[in-house]
Structure formats: C-alpha cells, structure tokens
Design a protein around this motif. Structure first.
Motif, PDB file in Angstrom:
ATOM      1  N   GLY A 234       0.744  -1.242  -0.216  1.00 51.35           N
ATOM      2  CA  GLY A 234      -0.013   0.019  -0.059  1.00 51.35           C
ATOM      3  C   GLY A 234       0.895   1.353  -0.055  1.00 51.35           C
ATOM      4  O   GLY A 234       2.001   1.263   0.471  1.00 51.35           O
ATOM      5  N   LEU A 235       0.062   2.295  -0.603  1.00 47.51           N
ATOM      6  CA  LEU A 235       0.831   3.561  -0.750  1.00 47.51           C
ATOM      7  C   LEU A 235      -0.204   4.752  -0.308  1.00 47.51           C
ATOM      8  O   LEU A 235      -1.333   4.608  -1.017  1.00 47.51           O
ATOM      9  CB  LEU A 235       1.479   3.799  -1.902  1.00 47.51           C
ATOM     10  N   ARG A 236       0.065   5.635   0.615  1.00 51.85           N
ATOM     11  CA  ARG A 236      -0.879   6.524   1.159  1.00 51.85           C
ATOM     12  C   ARG A 236      -0.402   7.729   1.393  1.00 51.85           C
ATOM     13  O   ARG A 236       0.753   7.933   1.745  1.00 51.85           O
ATOM     14  CB  ARG A 236      -1.936   5.934   1.785  1.00 51.85           C
ATOM     15  N   GLU A 237      -0.957   8.782   1.603  1.00 52.14           N
ATOM     16  CA  GLU A 237      -0.586  10.100   2.128  1.00 52.14           C
ATOM     17  C   GLU A 237      -0.803  10.068   3.561  1.00 52.14           C
ATOM     18  O   GLU A 237      -1.487   9.336   4.128  1.00 52.14           O
ATOM     19  CB  GLU A 237      -1.567  11.384   1.511  1.00 52.14           C
ATOM     20  N   THR A 238      -0.067  10.933   4.321  1.00 51.12           N
ATOM     21  CA  THR A 238      -0.015  10.958   5.625  1.00 51.12           C
ATOM     22  C   THR A 238      -1.251  11.638   6.092  1.00 51.12           C
ATOM     23  O   THR A 238      -1.730  12.458   5.574  1.00 51.12           O
ATOM     24  CB  THR A 238       1.209  11.795   6.312  1.00 51.12           C
ATOM     25  N   ASP A 239      -1.749  11.269   7.364  1.00 47.45           N
ATOM     26  CA  ASP A 239      -2.970  11.714   7.903  1.00 47.45           C
ATOM     27  C   ASP A 239      -2.410  12.968   9.043  1.00 47.45           C
ATOM     28  O   ASP A 239      -1.118  13.040   9.089  1.00 47.45           O
ATOM     29  CB  ASP A 239      -3.968  10.792   8.791  1.00 47.45           C
TER      30      ASP A 239
ATOM     31  N   TRP B 201       5.193  -3.553   7.743  1.00 42.00           N
ATOM     32  CA  TRP B 201       5.848  -2.537   8.252  1.00 42.00           C
ATOM     33  C   TRP B 201       5.355  -1.159   7.672  1.00 42.00           C
ATOM     34  O   TRP B 201       4.840  -1.181   6.335  1.00 42.00           O
ATOM     35  CB  TRP B 201       7.195  -2.526   7.944  1.00 42.00           C
ATOM     36  N   ASP B 202       5.076  -0.204   8.257  1.00 37.56           N
ATOM     37  CA  ASP B 202       4.700   1.137   7.690  1.00 37.56           C
ATOM     38  C   ASP B 202       6.093   2.087   7.836  1.00 37.56           C
ATOM     39  O   ASP B 202       6.696   2.329   8.657  1.00 37.56           O
ATOM     40  CB  ASP B 202       3.756   1.975   8.356  1.00 37.56           C
ATOM     41  N   LEU B 203       6.307   2.577   6.404  1.00 38.01           N
ATOM     42  CA  LEU B 203       7.438   3.335   6.170  1.00 38.01           C
ATOM     43  C   LEU B 203       7.213   4.826   6.144  1.00 38.01           C
ATOM     44  O   LEU B 203       6.350   4.978   4.972  1.00 38.01           O
ATOM     45  CB  LEU B 203       8.369   2.945   5.233  1.00 38.01           C
ATOM     46  N   ALA B 204       7.553   6.069   6.864  1.00 42.95           N
ATOM     47  CA  ALA B 204       7.090   7.364   6.503  1.00 42.95           C
ATOM     48  C   ALA B 204       8.232   7.811   5.687  1.00 42.95           C
ATOM     49  O   ALA B 204       9.445   7.984   5.958  1.00 42.95           O
ATOM     50  CB  ALA B 204       6.938   8.097   7.770  1.00 42.95           C
TER      51      ALA B 204
ATOM     52  N   ALA C  42       9.903   7.687  -1.418  1.00 42.48           N
ATOM     53  CA  ALA C  42       8.866   6.488  -1.646  1.00 42.48           C
ATOM     54  C   ALA C  42       8.820   5.806  -2.989  1.00 42.48           C
ATOM     55  O   ALA C  42       8.903   4.442  -3.264  1.00 42.48           O
ATOM     56  CB  ALA C  42       7.449   6.925  -1.206  1.00 42.48           C
ATOM     57  N   MET C  43       8.941   6.776  -3.925  1.00 45.10           N
ATOM     58  CA  MET C  43       8.817   6.421  -5.348  1.00 45.10           C
ATOM     59  C   MET C  43      10.256   5.342  -5.644  1.00 45.10           C
ATOM     60  O   MET C  43      10.248   4.593  -6.522  1.00 45.10           O
ATOM     61  CB  MET C  43       8.677   7.348  -6.248  1.00 45.10           C
ATOM     62  N   GLY C  44      11.437   5.982  -5.068  1.00 41.26           N
ATOM     63  CA  GLY C  44      12.593   5.629  -5.184  1.00 41.26           C
ATOM     64  C   GLY C  44      12.784   3.944  -4.651  1.00 41.26           C
ATOM     65  O   GLY C  44      13.206   2.862  -5.187  1.00 41.26           O
ATOM     66  N   LEU C  45      11.847   3.631  -3.470  1.00 36.38           N
ATOM     67  CA  LEU C  45      11.734   2.405  -3.126  1.00 36.38           C
ATOM     68  C   LEU C  45      11.040   1.537  -3.680  1.00 36.38           C
ATOM     69  O   LEU C  45      11.343   0.274  -4.029  1.00 36.38           O
ATOM     70  CB  LEU C  45      11.264   2.701  -1.491  1.00 36.38           C
ATOM     71  N   VAL C  46       9.892   2.127  -4.106  1.00 45.22           N
ATOM     72  CA  VAL C  46       8.902   1.305  -5.198  1.00 45.22           C
ATOM     73  C   VAL C  46       9.751   0.858  -6.214  1.00 45.22           C
ATOM     74  O   VAL C  46       9.659  -0.378  -6.947  1.00 45.22           O
ATOM     75  CB  VAL C  46       7.685   1.987  -5.359  1.00 45.22           C
ATOM     76  N   SER C  47      10.530   1.756  -6.922  1.00 46.47           N
ATOM     77  CA  SER C  47      11.279   1.595  -8.255  1.00 46.47           C
ATOM     78  C   SER C  47      12.233   0.496  -7.704  1.00 46.47           C
ATOM     79  O   SER C  47      12.574  -0.582  -8.584  1.00 46.47           O
ATOM     80  CB  SER C  47      12.054   2.611  -8.756  1.00 46.47           C
ATOM     81  N   TRP C  48      13.030   0.583  -6.614  1.00 44.48           N
ATOM     82  CA  TRP C  48      13.935  -0.364  -6.239  1.00 44.48           C
ATOM     83  C   TRP C  48      13.384  -1.800  -6.418  1.00 44.48           C
ATOM     84  O   TRP C  48      14.020  -2.637  -6.514  1.00 44.48           O
ATOM     85  CB  TRP C  48      14.795   0.037  -4.958  1.00 44.48           C
ATOM     86  N   LEU C  49      12.241  -1.910  -5.437  1.00 44.18           N
ATOM     87  CA  LEU C  49      11.894  -3.312  -5.213  1.00 44.18           C
ATOM     88  C   LEU C  49      11.271  -3.830  -6.778  1.00 44.18           C
ATOM     89  O   LEU C  49      11.525  -4.931  -6.997  1.00 44.18           O
ATOM     90  CB  LEU C  49      10.430  -2.927  -4.512  1.00 44.18           C
ATOM     91  N   GLU C  50      10.805  -2.807  -7.631  1.00 48.36           N
ATOM     92  CA  GLU C  50      10.340  -3.634  -8.862  1.00 48.36           C
ATOM     93  C   GLU C  50      11.428  -3.904  -9.841  1.00 48.36           C
ATOM     94  O   GLU C  50      11.338  -4.678 -10.634  1.00 48.36           O
ATOM     95  CB  GLU C  50       9.520  -2.637  -9.500  1.00 48.36           C
ATOM     96  N   ALA C  51      12.611  -3.503  -9.546  1.00 47.66           N
ATOM     97  CA  ALA C  51      13.718  -3.583 -10.327  1.00 47.66           C
ATOM     98  C   ALA C  51      14.467  -4.800  -9.982  1.00 47.66           C
ATOM     99  O   ALA C  51      15.731  -4.713 -10.440  1.00 47.66           O
ATOM    100  CB  ALA C  51      14.628  -2.494 -10.509  1.00 47.66           C
ATOM    101  N   ALA C  52      14.073  -5.768  -9.183  1.00 46.98           N
ATOM    102  CA  ALA C  52      14.845  -6.811  -8.908  1.00 46.98           C
ATOM    103  C   ALA C  52      15.398  -7.645 -10.150  1.00 46.98           C
ATOM    104  O   ALA C  52      14.648  -7.794 -11.038  1.00 46.98           O
ATOM    105  CB  ALA C  52      13.839  -7.837  -7.967  1.00 46.98           C
ATOM    106  N   PRO C  53      16.488  -8.150 -10.036  1.00 49.01           N
ATOM    107  CA  PRO C  53      17.100  -8.938 -11.160  1.00 49.01           C
ATOM    108  C   PRO C  53      16.213 -10.288 -11.409  1.00 49.01           C
ATOM    109  O   PRO C  53      15.288 -10.716 -10.346  1.00 49.01           O
ATOM    110  CB  PRO C  53      18.595  -9.338 -10.610  1.00 49.01           C
ATOM    111  N   PRO C  54      16.391 -10.669 -12.727  1.00 56.65           N
ATOM    112  CA  PRO C  54      15.361 -11.865 -12.912  1.00 56.65           C
ATOM    113  C   PRO C  54      15.971 -12.902 -12.231  1.00 56.65           C
ATOM    114  O   PRO C  54      16.844 -13.163 -11.845  1.00 56.65           O
ATOM    115  CB  PRO C  54      15.897 -12.008 -14.503  1.00 56.65           C
ATOM    116  N   GLY C  55      14.947 -13.728 -11.964  1.00 58.15           N
ATOM    117  CA  GLY C  55      15.173 -15.106 -11.089  1.00 58.15           C
ATOM    118  C   GLY C  55      15.070 -14.837  -9.853  1.00 58.15           C
ATOM    119  O   GLY C  55      15.079 -15.698  -8.770  1.00 58.15           O
ATOM    120  N   GLN C  56      14.605 -13.794  -9.190  1.00 60.17           N
ATOM    121  CA  GLN C  56      14.589 -13.554  -7.782  1.00 60.17           C
ATOM    122  C   GLN C  56      13.236 -13.437  -7.592  1.00 60.17           C
ATOM    123  O   GLN C  56      12.747 -12.821  -6.369  1.00 60.17           O
ATOM    124  CB  GLN C  56      15.122 -12.194  -7.333  1.00 60.17           C
ATOM    125  N   GLY C  57      12.403 -13.829  -8.064  1.00 61.65           N
ATOM    126  CA  GLY C  57      10.788 -13.832  -7.826  1.00 61.65           C
ATOM    127  C   GLY C  57      10.365 -12.544  -8.262  1.00 61.65           C
ATOM    128  O   GLY C  57      10.854 -11.668  -8.795  1.00 61.65           O
TER     129      GLY C  57
END
Length: 153
Positions: A88-93, A123-126, A132-147
């Motif tokens: 999930g990804l949301r704005e702070t309250d 986990w929630d990360l603020a 936040a966009m950098g972390l999402v991009s890093w997760l999506e850029a996993a090398p092939p074969g790592q799931g």
C-alpha cells in the motif's frame, strides 16, 4: 572551604559525555552518508502507535534502516529485496504529519521471510514522496530469477 566541588565535576562530566554522544551520532551519519545515499525514513510495525525516526539506504540487495539517535554503525533493521513487496501507498494523515520531518507518504511494506517458521510482517515506512517512489522502483527492479514483485501481493 565549605563549598564542595563535586557538583561542578558532575556537571562537567555530564556535559563531556553528552558532547561525546552528539559527536558520535554526527560522525556516524557522516560515515553512513559517505558510503551511499542516505535519506530520512520513519518506521513502525503496522498497528503500532509509535513511529521510530531513522535513516535508510540501499546496499546491494538490502534496504538498511538505521535508528536516528543510535551510535552503533550497524543497521537496526535490514529488509531483503526478494522478501519484500509494497502492499500500500498513501498520504500521511493529520497525526502522522506531526512526525517532525517532511514525510508526506506512508508506504506499507510486506515482508515474507523465506524461512517456513517465520510469520509475515507488515511495516509502515514514512518517507517523502521522492524516497517512496525510489523504494518502489528499487523493489520492482529486482534482477530476473529473484521472484516476481507483483506475484507476492
């Protein structure tokens, strides 16, 4: 001669210890910054009330999180890329915007350890929006074969 000198010594010792602590925290941050990009990141286990302020960086296949006021050079929490997925990804309250940093985004991270006996953790990360966009991009850029990142949702 009736005035004891111990209060002055005690105050001096407390002041020196406090200054040494602040110097150690500062030097740790400088050392962490020298070996890679470092950014502000709040962290809490989902459902917990208290946020822990810290610093984070990417190190190979790991996302390392460091408690802000700790003097130890090792990370307080390490997230392995192959075990993580954004849930999930949301704005702070209103309450979360009082954290003290320019946090504008809360990213929910699901950690599924590959060991069969360990439970799934959320986990929630603020973060600010760019981090936040950098972390999402890093997760999506996993090398092939790592799931597949999307399959873990």
């Amino acid at each position: 001669m009736d005035d004891p000198g111990w209060p002055n010594w005690l105050a001096t010792i407390v002041l020196v210890v406090g200054l040494c602590y602040l110097l150690a925290v500062f030097l740790r941050r400088v050392w962490l910054s020298s070996s890679g990009g470092l950014f502000d990141c709040g962290l809490r286990l989902q459902g917990a009330r208290r946020w822990r302020l810290g610093l984070a960086r990417y190190s190979g296949e790991c996302f390392e999180w460091y408690l802000l006021w700790n003097v130890l050079p090792r990370p307080s929490r390490v997230f392995v890329r192959s075990e993580c997925a954004v849930s999930g990804l949301r704005e702070t309250d209103a309450a979360e915007s009082q954290l003290g940093y320019a946090f504008s985004t809360i990213l929910s991270l699901r950690v599924d350890d590959e060991r069969p006996d360990s439970p799934v953790q959320e986990w929630d990360l603020a973060l600010n929006e760019g981090s936040a966009m950098g972390l999402v991009s890093w997760l999506e850029a996993a090398p092939p074969g790592q799931g597949d990142y999307r399959r873990r949702r």
